[in-house]
Design a protein around this motif. Structure first.
Motif, PDB file in Angstrom:
ATOM      1  N   PRO A   3      81.346   7.230 -28.903  1.00  9.49           N
ATOM      2  CA  PRO A   3      80.026   6.782 -29.374  1.00  9.49           C
ATOM      3  C   PRO A   3      80.154   5.451 -30.105  1.00  9.49           C
ATOM      4  O   PRO A   3      81.017   5.284 -30.967  1.00  9.49           O
ATOM      5  N   LEU A   4      79.288   4.504 -29.760  1.00  7.91           N
ATOM      6  CA  LEU A   4      79.369   3.173 -30.354  1.00  7.91           C
ATOM      7  C   LEU A   4      78.481   3.003 -31.581  1.00  7.91           C
ATOM      8  O   LEU A   4      78.658   2.038 -32.331  1.00  7.91           O
ATOM      9  N   ALA A   5      77.537   3.910 -31.786  1.00  5.72           N
ATOM     10  CA  ALA A   5      76.643   3.766 -32.943  1.00  5.72           C
ATOM     11  C   ALA A   5      77.397   3.592 -34.261  1.00  5.72           C
ATOM     12  O   ALA A   5      77.032   2.729 -35.068  1.00  5.72           O
ATOM     13  N   PRO A   6      78.458   4.367 -34.533  1.00  7.06           N
ATOM     14  CA  PRO A   6      79.165   4.179 -35.807  1.00  7.06           C
ATOM     15  C   PRO A   6      79.860   2.826 -35.944  1.00  7.06           C
ATOM     16  O   PRO A   6      80.244   2.450 -37.052  1.00  7.06           O
ATOM     17  N   PHE A   7      80.014   2.103 -34.827  1.00  8.07           N
ATOM     18  CA  PHE A   7      80.676   0.804 -34.865  1.00  8.07           C
ATOM     19  C   PHE A   7      79.691  -0.351 -35.008  1.00  8.07           C
ATOM     20  O   PHE A   7      80.091  -1.518 -34.936  1.00  8.07           O
ATOM     21  N   THR A   8      78.402  -0.053 -35.189  1.00  9.70           N
ATOM     22  CA  THR A   8      77.398  -1.094 -35.359  1.00  9.70           C
ATOM     23  C   THR A   8      76.667  -0.901 -36.678  1.00  9.70           C
ATOM     24  O   THR A   8      76.516   0.227 -37.156  1.00  9.70           O
ATOM     25  N   THR A   9      76.196  -2.000 -37.258  1.00  8.78           N
ATOM     26  CA  THR A   9      75.430  -1.896 -38.502  1.00  8.78           C
ATOM     27  C   THR A   9      74.049  -1.297 -38.261  1.00  8.78           C
ATOM     28  O   THR A   9      73.414  -0.829 -39.204  1.00  8.78           O
ATOM     29  N   PHE A  10      73.578  -1.305 -37.014  1.00  9.80           N
ATOM     30  CA  PHE A  10      72.305  -0.679 -36.658  1.00  9.80           C
ATOM     31  C   PHE A  10      72.420   0.849 -36.616  1.00  9.80           C
ATOM     32  O   PHE A  10      71.421   1.564 -36.708  1.00  9.80           O
ATOM     33  N   ARG A  11      73.654   1.335 -36.406  1.00  9.65           N
ATOM     34  CA  ARG A  11      73.924   2.769 -36.216  1.00  9.65           C
ATOM     35  C   ARG A  11      73.137   3.320 -35.020  1.00  9.65           C
ATOM     36  O   ARG A  11      72.592   4.419 -35.059  1.00  9.65           O
ATOM     37  N   ILE A  12      73.104   2.524 -33.954  1.00  4.88           N
ATOM     38  CA  ILE A  12      72.375   2.874 -32.736  1.00  4.88           C
ATOM     39  C   ILE A  12      73.280   2.598 -31.548  1.00  4.88           C
ATOM     40  O   ILE A  12      74.029   1.610 -31.551  1.00  4.88           O
TER      41      ILE A  12
END
Length: 312
Positions: free
Chosen positions: A32-41
């Motif tokens: 999952p990439l959400a945790p790797f973005t500041t958007f959490r998306i």
């Protein structure tokens, strides 16, 4: 895109098995990439590659180049919206954490994974100034280079002297003057990664620079929605105007769709209220663009990057 990826690679699992033979390369599937973005998306990466050092990065990029397999490079995800369906192959050079002097006064070399905040702190400790306007940008050195991060009239590339680029053909230094650049971007050939950035700064008063940083951070806390996940400013400022002012004038402050909302504090920010989808954000962006074009004759160009199966 996904079908083409399977045809080129034989599928994510088959490619992962081959990639695991590369020394120093962490290989994971369906991350999952959400945790790797500041958007959490964002949805998953079918394959997620994390080299431990520059040697592993060079080996991975060479392997992918020989096979003609494309990839996306992930920094700290501070200016990024990832599609809900995810993407194929992501390379994250966050393990590249080297930071040192470059053997000449005023120069520092930072590897791609070094947080921008760490580079700024090291420069001030050495009595060097010139990057403090970028304090508070939650990105990496590699991301700041690739996106030519800027704030307060300062752009990261203004301080870059040269960069060590890695591609399928190998690696080498390129001078700043030889780079093709644009607003918030550096145009690198596909399959090329900035591994090391050398900056050139001037001598100055670090205490005065720190006071300036504190003032900048206080202003951002007053004017930006720092308490909720976002990707920073969504749209570029149109010529002679402010995107935030225009979006507010069009009545979008507080506009909510699903789990995403146009910030009441700064209209050029879209925030994640919790559980927002990329589809929510993209729908809000599209409505703002349509209204701005219809009501003001202005096309608002996105500043954030959007990853999807169709491309970027």
């Amino acid at each position: 895109m996904m079908q083409a990826f399977r045809q080129r690679t034989g599928g994510a699992s088959a490619l992962a098995a081959d990639l695991r033979g590369i020394a120093g390369l962490e290989v994971r599937e369906d991350v999952p990439l959400a945790p790797f973005t500041t958007f959490r998306i964002g949805g998953p990466a079918r394959l997620f590659l994390r080299p431990a050092d520059r040697g592993a990065l060079e080996r991975a990029v060479a392997f992918l180049g020989r096979r003609g397999i494309g990839f996306r490079v992930l920094g700290r995800g501070s200016n990024l919206l990832v599609d809900d369906r995810g993407v194929d192959l992501v390379l994250a050079p966050s393990g590249l954490q080297g930071l040192e002097g470059a053997g000449a006064a005023g120069r520092l070399r930072a590897e791609a994974g070094v947080p921008l905040a760490r580079l700024i702190a090291r420069s001030l400790a050495a009595g060097l100034v010139g990057l403090e306007a970028l304090a508070g940008i939650p990105g990496s050195v590699g991301g700041a280079f690739a996106g030519n991060a800027g704030a307060g009239g300062t752009a990261f590339l203004d301080r870059v002297r040269r960069v060590f680029l890695v591609s399928g053909e190998g690696g080498g230094w390129m001078e700043r003057r030889d780079l093709a650049t644009g607003y918030r971007r550096v145009d690198l050939p596909p399959g090329t990664v900035a591994a090391v950035v050398e900056v050139e700064l001037g001598a100055g008063d670090p205490d005065e620079a720190r006071r300036r940083i504190r003032g900048l951070m206080a202003r951002r806390a007053r004017t930006q929605p720092l308490g909720r996940p976002s990707a920073g400013c969504v749209f570029r400022n149109p010529p002679g105007d402010s995107a935030g002012r225009l979006i507010e004038a069009l009545g979008f402050k507080g506009y909510t769709l699903g789990g995403a909302r146009v910030s009441e504090r700064h209209a050029n920010f879209i925030v994640n209220l919790g559980g927002a989808r990329a589809a929510d954000v993209r729908a809000i962006m599209k409505r703002i663009q349509e209204r701005a074009l219809r009501a003001a004759g202005v096309f608002l160009q996105p500043e954030i990057r959007v990853w999807s199966e169709e491309g970027e």
